[in-house]
Every structure is written in structure tokens, then in C-alpha cells.
Design an enzyme around this catalytic site. Structure first.
Site, PDB file in Angstrom:
ATOM      1  N   TRP A 109       6.495  -5.675  -1.091  1.00  0.00           N
ATOM      2  CA  TRP A 109       5.088  -5.257   0.093  1.00  0.00           C
ATOM      3  C   TRP A 109       4.081  -6.293  -0.300  1.00  0.00           C
ATOM      4  O   TRP A 109       2.851  -6.306   0.202  1.00  0.00           O
ATOM      5  CB  TRP A 109       5.047  -3.948  -0.660  1.00  0.00           C
ATOM      6  CG  TRP A 109       6.812  -3.187  -0.279  1.00  0.00           C
ATOM      7  CD1 TRP A 109       7.183  -2.605  -0.744  1.00  0.00           C
ATOM      8  CD2 TRP A 109       5.811  -2.987   1.531  1.00  0.00           C
ATOM      9  NE1 TRP A 109       7.910  -2.155   0.126  1.00  0.00           N
ATOM     10  CE2 TRP A 109       7.780  -2.553   1.376  1.00  0.00           C
ATOM     11  CE3 TRP A 109       5.463  -3.329   2.346  1.00  0.00           C
ATOM     12  CZ2 TRP A 109       7.686  -1.605   2.755  1.00  0.00           C
ATOM     13  CZ3 TRP A 109       5.955  -2.848   4.109  1.00  0.00           C
ATOM     14  CH2 TRP A 109       7.521  -1.960   3.819  1.00  0.00           C
ATOM     15  N   ASP A 184      -1.366  -0.590  -4.906  1.00  0.00           N
ATOM     16  CA  ASP A 184      -0.881   0.164  -3.759  1.00  0.00           C
ATOM     17  C   ASP A 184       0.235   1.479  -4.851  1.00  0.00           C
ATOM     18  O   ASP A 184       1.168   0.315  -5.805  1.00  0.00           O
ATOM     19  CB  ASP A 184       0.386  -1.178  -3.022  1.00  0.00           C
ATOM     20  CG  ASP A 184       0.910  -0.565  -2.472  1.00  0.00           C
ATOM     21  OD1 ASP A 184       1.190   0.517  -2.122  1.00  0.00           O
ATOM     22  OD2 ASP A 184       1.489  -0.826  -1.222  1.00  0.00           O
ATOM     23  N   LYS A 208       6.249   9.051   0.224  1.00  0.00           N
ATOM     24  CA  LYS A 208       7.461   8.401  -0.548  1.00  0.00           C
ATOM     25  C   LYS A 208       7.203   9.754  -2.135  1.00  0.00           C
ATOM     26  O   LYS A 208       8.075  10.576  -1.809  1.00  0.00           O
ATOM     27  CB  LYS A 208       7.562   7.193  -1.170  1.00  0.00           C
ATOM     28  CG  LYS A 208       7.280   6.173  -0.424  1.00  0.00           C
ATOM     29  CD  LYS A 208       7.144   5.272  -0.853  1.00  0.00           C
ATOM     30  CE  LYS A 208       7.387   4.346   0.354  1.00  0.00           C
ATOM     31  NZ  LYS A 208       8.439   4.273   1.266  1.00  0.00           N
TER      32      LYS A 208
HETATM   33  C1  LIG Z   1       4.880   0.038  -1.557  1.00  0.00           C
HETATM   34  C2  LIG Z   1       4.889   0.037  -0.249  1.00  0.00           C
HETATM   35  N1  LIG Z   1       3.507  -0.296   0.063  1.00  0.00           N
HETATM   36  C3  LIG Z   1       3.572  -0.263   1.568  1.00  0.00           C
HETATM   37  C4  LIG Z   1       4.764   0.196   2.467  1.00  0.00           C
HETATM   38  C5  LIG Z   1       4.342   0.081   3.615  1.00  0.00           C
HETATM   39  O1  LIG Z   1       4.078   2.007   4.045  1.00  0.00           O
HETATM   40  P1  LIG Z   1       4.331   2.432   5.764  1.00  0.00           P
HETATM   41  O2  LIG Z   1       5.217   2.095   5.797  1.00  0.00           O
HETATM   42  O3  LIG Z   1       3.710   3.442   5.269  1.00  0.00           O
HETATM   43  O4  LIG Z   1       3.207   1.377   6.635  1.00  0.00           O
HETATM   44  C6  LIG Z   1       5.583   0.651   1.684  1.00  0.00           C
HETATM   45  C7  LIG Z   1       6.894   1.148   2.825  1.00  0.00           C
HETATM   46  O5  LIG Z   1       7.508   1.534   1.869  1.00  0.00           O
HETATM   47  C8  LIG Z   1       5.423   0.699   0.592  1.00  0.00           C
HETATM   48  O6  LIG Z   1       6.377   0.751  -0.525  1.00  0.00           O
END
Ligand SMILES: Cc1ncc(COP(=O)(O)O)c(C=O)c1O
Length: 382
Positions: A109, A184, A208
């Protein structure tokens, strides 16, 4: 057909939501607060939704002890949209489009976030990339090895918990006090207390550890909210913030610049209220520590399970592990399904097994998983 109570959902997201919250939503679905309407049918500019929004903000503020100089935004577009929004907003706040932006890359990520920053033309400095330096996303290097840009940087970015690889920071990075720290926290927000004042921006997709998909919580220090500019005002940069990614636009309009994801905000608000009733973040922290410890203990005492992540960087929320020989993994998942334990398959990019045990997963659910893991090992002794 199993009931919601019987199924143990170990999915990484969209993930389990507390049954009490779902029951409240169910009971209110057709007639919210005597309006004769569902929350989904209420005007986002009406009084009733206004209270839902205000309560959600107030309860999140209580849960995380958010200081007055921070703004809470409810945005759309998931975590991925924040990969772009952070670049635009924080370069605008810095006022220098070519300032370095520092990225700590500890999993897929943060890797994706750094790639988006590069794609948008930002001057990306990789502080570390554990896959490049060690061959895998299984650790966080000591800060003495980080290559930070110092006070020149527009921000330092990291992912507090890498959902796919199960790598979690065990402390807040110590960065130059003049540089905004961006985190994040999509998969571990509200899992433990932390000092919000150490951050410039914190964001988290709700799907989540909070509620349904569709809303992203952004917590931003107010001095970083920067007036939106047009291309004519910054002709050379190309980084003209799109209106709906602009944090100040959202803040000035209390997240109601356009139609927000009303139902997702309502559900998140119910989860915040539920968490406060259960004792707040502190109560969840202890349970989360115990739950994770139980699973890692079985893995570490086993001859067939192996957790790839270094002990000090192990996530309390997402626990990836392999089973050896790997041919046993399909059988493990089949047996789990037969016991109503679902969504245990590892992310498609890494394979293996992943148990996501967010706040809403009770200790009894983890005990059931642990019992099954022991039973499975007993049947497959090396
Ligand atoms: C830590 C993290 N950041 C960003 C994201 C991306 O999120 P989204 O699918 O809501 O765009 C995720 C998705 O699983 C994630 O686990």
C-alpha cells in the site's frame, strides 16, 4: 444457512461489523428517528442527517482524543484516492511544488502511494523500501537507516499497518517537527490509542476497522488547509488540486461540498458510539493485543505454520502465515469454511493464509481459530 453470529469473518475488508451495530441499523432501516424514511433517503443538508454527521465527528473526537486544531473530513474514493489527495494538498501547503516528498515503503500500500506521487510528478524520495533492501516486505528498518530529506520535505508518508503483508509500525516515526507526518491507518485506526498531535494528516478507509466501504476518514491539522488555486496561479507545477480532493473545500463545507456517502457515515457513527459504550479505544487495545498474541503463539510453537514478518513489526490486525508443505493450505481453508471461518485466504499477491482480526472480531472468534489451527496441526504432524 449459518447466521451472522455463527460465521467468523476473518476478511481483510470489507470486514466484520459488530452485530449490535447491524441490529441497530436493521431496526432503524425503514424509519429513522420517526422521519418515516431510511437514513439513505434523508437529505444530506437536512437537520436529521446534520445531527448524524455532528455526532459521528464528536464521538470520533472522543475516541481518538483529537485536539481542537484538527479537522475531521468524510471523503469518498477510498484509501486509493488519498494517495493522490495527499500529494496535491501537502505540496500546496508547502507552497513549493518541487519540494521532496518522503515515502517509507513497508508494503504494497505504501508502495502504491509512492507510485501515485511519482505519477503525479512529485519529487519522490524513498526513505526506505524493505522489499528492495531485504527482498520482502517483512520488517521495518530502524530509524537510523532511514534516508529522510529533513526540513526540506513537504511531508513524510508511511502506512501504519500494511494490510496485505501484515507489517505494522510499533511506534510513531520521529521526523523533523516542521515536516507534516502523514499516516495511512486504513487497517488499524481505532485499534490502539496514539497521539494525534504528532501528525499532519491521518486517513483511513472505513471498511476495515470501522464500518462499510464508501467513506474515508481524514483527520488533518488545520494549518495545513490551504486555499485552492487555479492553474493560472501556479502555471509551472501542473499540481492543481481537483476540487473534490481539496481538503480545505471539504473542511469549509463540513464534508458537504457535494453529496457525501450518507449511509456509510451513519454506519461509521454507529460503530463509534458502540466503541464508546464498550470502553473506548483502550478497552479494544488490550483485547487486540491478547487476540494477536494467541494466534502468533500457535504459529511460533508450530512445525507447520510460519509467520514471515519480523517479531517487532508483526501486525495485530492482519496476520499472514504459510503452512508447510504449502499443499496443505487449500485443505486448511476448506476445513475452516466447514467450521464457518471464512475469508482466511491470503491476498492474491502473496498467497498463503491471512487472518484479519479487527476490533469487531471477538476473542471467542480468535479462540475458535486457534483451536482449529491446533487441531489441523495435530492431524498433519510433520
Ligand atoms: C492500508 C491500506 N491502504 C489503502 C488501501 C486502499 O483502499 P481502498 O480500496 O479503499 O482504495 C487499502 C485497501 O485494502 C489498505 O489496506
Amino acid at each position: 444457512m449459518p447466521t451472522h453470529d455463527q460465521v467468523l469473518n476473518f476478511g481483510a475488508g470489507p470486514a466484520k461489523i459488530p452485530i449490535e451495530v447491524l441490529q441497530t441499523a436493521q431496526s432503524e432501516l425503514l424509519n429513522y428517528d420517526n422521519t418515516g424514511m431510511s437514513v439513505m433517503e434523508l437529505s444530506h443538508r437536512g437537520k436529521t442527517f446534520g445531527k448524524i454527521l455532528a455526532d459521528a465527528k464528536q464521538n470520533l473526537t472522543k475516541l481518538l482524543n483529537i485536539p481542537d486544531n484538527y479537522e475531521i473530513l468524510f471523503m469518498q474514493g477510498g484509501g486509493t484516492t488519498q494517495f493522490s489527495a495527499i500529494v496535491y494538498n501537502l505540496l500546496a501547503a508547502k507552497g513549493k511544488p518541487d519540494a521532496p516528498v518522503d515515502y517509507c515503503v513497508s508494503g504494497s500500500w505504501s508502495q502504491k502511494a509512492s507510485e501515485e506521487a511519482k505519477r503525479l510528478g512529485a519529487n519522490v524520495n524513498i526513505v526506505f523500501n524493505t522489499k528492495k533492501s531485504t527482498g520482502a516486505y517483512t520488517s521495518v528498518p530502524p530509524q537510523s537507516e532511514w534516508k529522510l530529506s529533513g526540513s526540506d520535505a513537504a511531508y513524510v508518508y508511511y502506512c501504519d499497518n500494511e494490510t496485505v503483508h501484515g507489517v505494522e509500525f510499533n511506534s510513531i516515526p520521529d521526523v523533523d517537527s516542521s515536516v507534516p507526518l502523514v499516516a495511512d491507518m486504513s487497517s488499524n485506526i481505532l485499534s490502539r490509542p496514539f497521539d494525534v498531535s504528532k501528525f499532519g494528516v491521518i486517513y483511513a478507509g472505513a471498511q476495515k476497522n470501522i464500518g462499510p466501504s464508501g467513506v474515508t476518514i481524514v483527520i488533518i491539522r488545520k494549518d495545513l488547509l490551504t486555499p485552492l488555486k487555479s492553474a493560472a496561479e501556479i502555471p509551472a507545477s501542473g499540481l492543481v488540486t481537483p476540487q473534490l480532493l481539496d481538503f480545505k473545500t471539504l473542511a469549509d463545507n463540513d464534508s458537504l461540498y457535494n453529496t457525501p456517502p450518507t449511509f456509510a457515515i451513519y454506519m461509521s457513527g454507529l460503530v463509534f458510539k458502540h466503541m464508546l459504550e464498550k470502553g473506548g479505544v483502550e478497552a479494544y487495545t488490550e483485547a487486540n493485543d491478547r487476540k494477536a498474541r494467541k494466534v502468533y503463539q500457535v504459529i511460533d510453537n508450530s512445525k507447520i505454520y510460519k509467520a514471515p514478518v519480523a517479531t517487532e513489526a508483526r501486525s495485530r490486525m492482519n496476520i499472514p502465515f504459510r503452512i508447510y508443505p504449502e499443499t496443505l493450505e487449500a485443505e486448511f481453508l476448506k476445513g475452516a469454511e466447514a467450521r464457518n471461518m471464512v475469508q482466511l485466504k491470503g491476498h492474491r499477491s502473496v498467497g498463503g493464509i491471512r487472518a484479519s482480526i479487527y476490533n469487531a472480531m471477538g476473542e471467542d472468534g480468535v479462540d475458535a481459530l486457534v483451536a482449529y489451527m491446533k487441531e489441523f496441526e495435530g492431524q498433519h504432524q510433520a
